[in-house]
Write a protein that holds these residues in place. Structure first.
Motif, PDB file in Angstrom:
ATOM      1  N   LYS A   5       0.805  -1.214   0.000  1.00 60.61           N
ATOM      2  CA  LYS A   5       0.000   0.000   0.000  1.00 60.61           C
ATOM      3  C   LYS A   5       0.836   1.262   0.000  1.00 60.61           C
ATOM      4  N   HIS A   6       1.922   1.253   0.720  1.00 64.63           N
ATOM      5  CA  HIS A   6       2.731   2.460   0.826  1.00 64.63           C
ATOM      6  C   HIS A   6       4.077   2.343   0.111  1.00 64.63           C
ATOM      7  N   LEU A   7       4.153   1.460  -0.876  1.00 63.65           N
ATOM      8  CA  LEU A   7       5.414   1.267  -1.583  1.00 63.65           C
ATOM      9  C   LEU A   7       5.880   2.550  -2.255  1.00 63.65           C
ATOM     10  N   LEU A   8       4.944   3.259  -2.872  1.00 62.65           N
ATOM     11  CA  LEU A   8       5.328   4.495  -3.531  1.00 62.65           C
ATOM     12  C   LEU A   8       5.908   5.491  -2.547  1.00 62.65           C
ATOM     13  N   ILE A   9       5.313   5.556  -1.360  1.00 61.32           N
ATOM     14  CA  ILE A   9       5.820   6.489  -0.359  1.00 61.32           C
ATOM     15  C   ILE A   9       7.230   6.109   0.049  1.00 61.32           C
ATOM     16  N   THR A  10       7.474   4.827   0.251  1.00 59.26           N
ATOM     17  CA  THR A  10       8.794   4.431   0.736  1.00 59.26           C
ATOM     18  C   THR A  10       9.860   4.523  -0.333  1.00 59.26           C
ATOM     19  N   THR A  11       9.442   4.492  -1.620  1.00 58.16           N
ATOM     20  CA  THR A  11      10.457   4.563  -2.663  1.00 58.16           C
ATOM     21  C   THR A  11      10.452   5.887  -3.391  1.00 58.16           C
ATOM     22  N   SER A  12       9.598   6.809  -2.995  1.00 59.12           N
ATOM     23  CA  SER A  12       9.483   8.044  -3.738  1.00 59.12           C
ATOM     24  C   SER A  12      10.233   9.214  -3.141  1.00 59.12           C
ATOM     25  N   LEU A  13      10.661   9.136  -1.925  1.00 62.58           N
ATOM     26  CA  LEU A  13      11.375  10.252  -1.331  1.00 62.58           C
ATOM     27  C   LEU A  13      12.721   9.768  -0.832  1.00 62.58           C
ATOM     28  N   PHE A  14      13.758  10.308  -1.378  1.00 63.67           N
ATOM     29  CA  PHE A  14      15.099   9.887  -1.027  1.00 63.67           C
ATOM     30  C   PHE A  14      15.888  11.097  -0.556  1.00 63.67           C
ATOM     31  N   LEU A  15      16.589  10.925   0.535  1.00 61.34           N
ATOM     32  CA  LEU A  15      17.547  11.936   0.949  1.00 61.34           C
ATOM     33  C   LEU A  15      18.898  11.464   0.469  1.00 61.34           C
ATOM     34  N   ILE A  16      19.505  12.266  -0.360  1.00 63.50           N
ATOM     35  CA  ILE A  16      20.781  11.875  -0.931  1.00 63.50           C
ATOM     36  C   ILE A  16      21.844  12.880  -0.553  1.00 63.50           C
ATOM     37  N   GLY A  17      23.046  12.404  -0.410  1.00 68.23           N
ATOM     38  CA  GLY A  17      24.152  13.289  -0.089  1.00 68.23           C
ATOM     39  C   GLY A  17      24.609  14.026  -1.336  1.00 68.23           C
ATOM     40  N   CYS A  18      24.942  15.268  -1.178  1.00 62.63           N
ATOM     41  CA  CYS A  18      25.417  16.072  -2.290  1.00 62.63           C
ATOM     42  C   CYS A  18      26.476  17.033  -1.782  1.00 62.63           C
ATOM     43  N   ARG A  19      27.451  17.335  -2.605  1.00 63.71           N
ATOM     44  CA  ARG A  19      28.515  18.243  -2.200  1.00 63.71           C
ATOM     45  C   ARG A  19      27.978  19.626  -1.886  1.00 63.71           C
ATOM     46  N   GLU A  20      28.607  20.278  -0.893  1.00 65.31           N
ATOM     47  CA  GLU A  20      28.314  21.668  -0.574  1.00 65.31           C
ATOM     48  C   GLU A  20      28.752  22.521  -1.760  1.00 65.31           C
ATOM     49  N   ALA A  21      28.036  23.593  -2.029  1.00 69.28           N
ATOM     50  CA  ALA A  21      28.408  24.433  -3.165  1.00 69.28           C
ATOM     51  C   ALA A  21      28.155  25.889  -2.849  1.00 69.28           C
ATOM     52  N   ASN A  22      28.906  26.762  -3.469  1.00 64.88           N
ATOM     53  CA  ASN A  22      28.609  28.180  -3.326  1.00 64.88           C
ATOM     54  C   ASN A  22      27.577  28.563  -4.374  1.00 64.88           C
ATOM     55  N   SER A  23      27.070  29.770  -4.321  1.00 64.41           N
ATOM     56  CA  SER A  23      25.974  30.172  -5.208  1.00 64.41           C
ATOM     57  C   SER A  23      26.369  30.131  -6.676  1.00 64.41           C
ATOM     58  N   GLY A  24      27.639  30.313  -7.000  1.00 66.81           N
ATOM     59  CA  GLY A  24      28.091  30.269  -8.387  1.00 66.81           C
ATOM     60  C   GLY A  24      28.061  28.881  -8.987  1.00 66.81           C
ATOM     61  N   GLU A  25      27.978  27.842  -8.150  1.00 63.64           N
ATOM     62  CA  GLU A  25      27.983  26.462  -8.641  1.00 63.64           C
ATOM     63  C   GLU A  25      26.619  25.790  -8.491  1.00 63.64           C
ATOM     64  N   LEU A  26      25.569  26.578  -8.302  1.00 62.84           N
ATOM     65  CA  LEU A  26      24.238  26.025  -8.044  1.00 62.84           C
ATOM     66  C   LEU A  26      23.794  25.064  -9.142  1.00 62.84           C
ATOM     67  N   LYS A  27      23.955  25.436 -10.398  1.00 63.72           N
ATOM     68  CA  LYS A  27      23.524  24.579 -11.501  1.00 63.72           C
ATOM     69  C   LYS A  27      24.310  23.270 -11.506  1.00 63.72           C
ATOM     70  N   LYS A  28      25.612  23.355 -11.261  1.00 54.84           N
ATOM     71  CA  LYS A  28      26.439  22.152 -11.209  1.00 54.84           C
ATOM     72  C   LYS A  28      25.984  21.227 -10.089  1.00 54.84           C
ATOM     73  N   VAL A  29      25.664  21.785  -8.929  1.00 57.57           N
ATOM     74  CA  VAL A  29      25.191  20.986  -7.799  1.00 57.57           C
ATOM     75  C   VAL A  29      23.853  20.342  -8.122  1.00 57.57           C
ATOM     76  N   GLU A  30      22.944  21.092  -8.752  1.00 61.22           N
ATOM     77  CA  GLU A  30      21.646  20.522  -9.114  1.00 61.22           C
ATOM     78  C   GLU A  30      21.837  19.365 -10.095  1.00 61.22           C
ATOM     79  N   THR A  31      22.722  19.523 -11.065  1.00 57.93           N
ATOM     80  CA  THR A  31      22.992  18.451 -12.019  1.00 57.93           C
ATOM     81  C   THR A  31      23.574  17.233 -11.307  1.00 57.93           C
ATOM     82  N   THR A  32      24.538  17.466 -10.426  1.00 59.42           N
ATOM     83  CA  THR A  32      25.136  16.369  -9.666  1.00 59.42           C
ATOM     84  C   THR A  32      24.090  15.680  -8.808  1.00 59.42           C
TER      85      THR A  32
END
Length: 140
Positions: A5-32
């Protein structure tokens, strides 16, 4: 029987690690972050198919094994808290599936920073062990 019943909920939200970035690298961070999310989604999709074939180990390996992990009503149960309880619930789920297939219609998958989300429609087909009739489930 509504095991996932709740499979979508358990597989639909993921917290993933991503590198810290300054404002000039926002697009690169979003892509990563999006690339990291896509890699995680591929792992979850493969592990979910294993689960739907009675093999829960790959799916369980993706979960935190901490005392504060929870699954809320997932797979036909009540709220489970702590890895021991969640682990037992996922073993129980695996015991209720065999010969599983799925078709996933991914509508959107996005990530930015540490947060990723997925919206998808899942069409599952499987057999409950010991039953001849195929079961079908569709989740949004």
């Amino acid at each position: 029987m509504n095991i996932l019943k709740h499979l979508l909920i358990t597989t639909s939200l993921f917290l993933i690690g991503c590198r810290e970035a300054n404002s000039g690298e926002l697009k690169k961070v979003e892509t990563t972050a999006t690339q990291d999310l896509q890699a995680m989604i591929a792992k979850v999709d493969a592990a979910q198919l294993e689960l739907q074939n009675g093999r829960p180990e790959a799916f369980k390996a993706l979960w935190s094994h901490s005392d504060d992990i929870t699954i809320s009503g997932g797979f036909g149960g009540t709220v489970e808290k702590g890895w021991e309880s969640v682990n037992r619930r996922l073993d129980w789920v695996g015991a209720h599936f065999s010969h599983g297939t799925n078709k996933i219609e991914r509508i959107v998958a996005r990530a930015n920073g540490d947060l990723g989300y997925v919206v998808q429609i899942e069409h599952l087909r499987f057999h409950v062990p010991g039953q001849e009739k195929e079961s079908t489930r569709d989740y949004r």
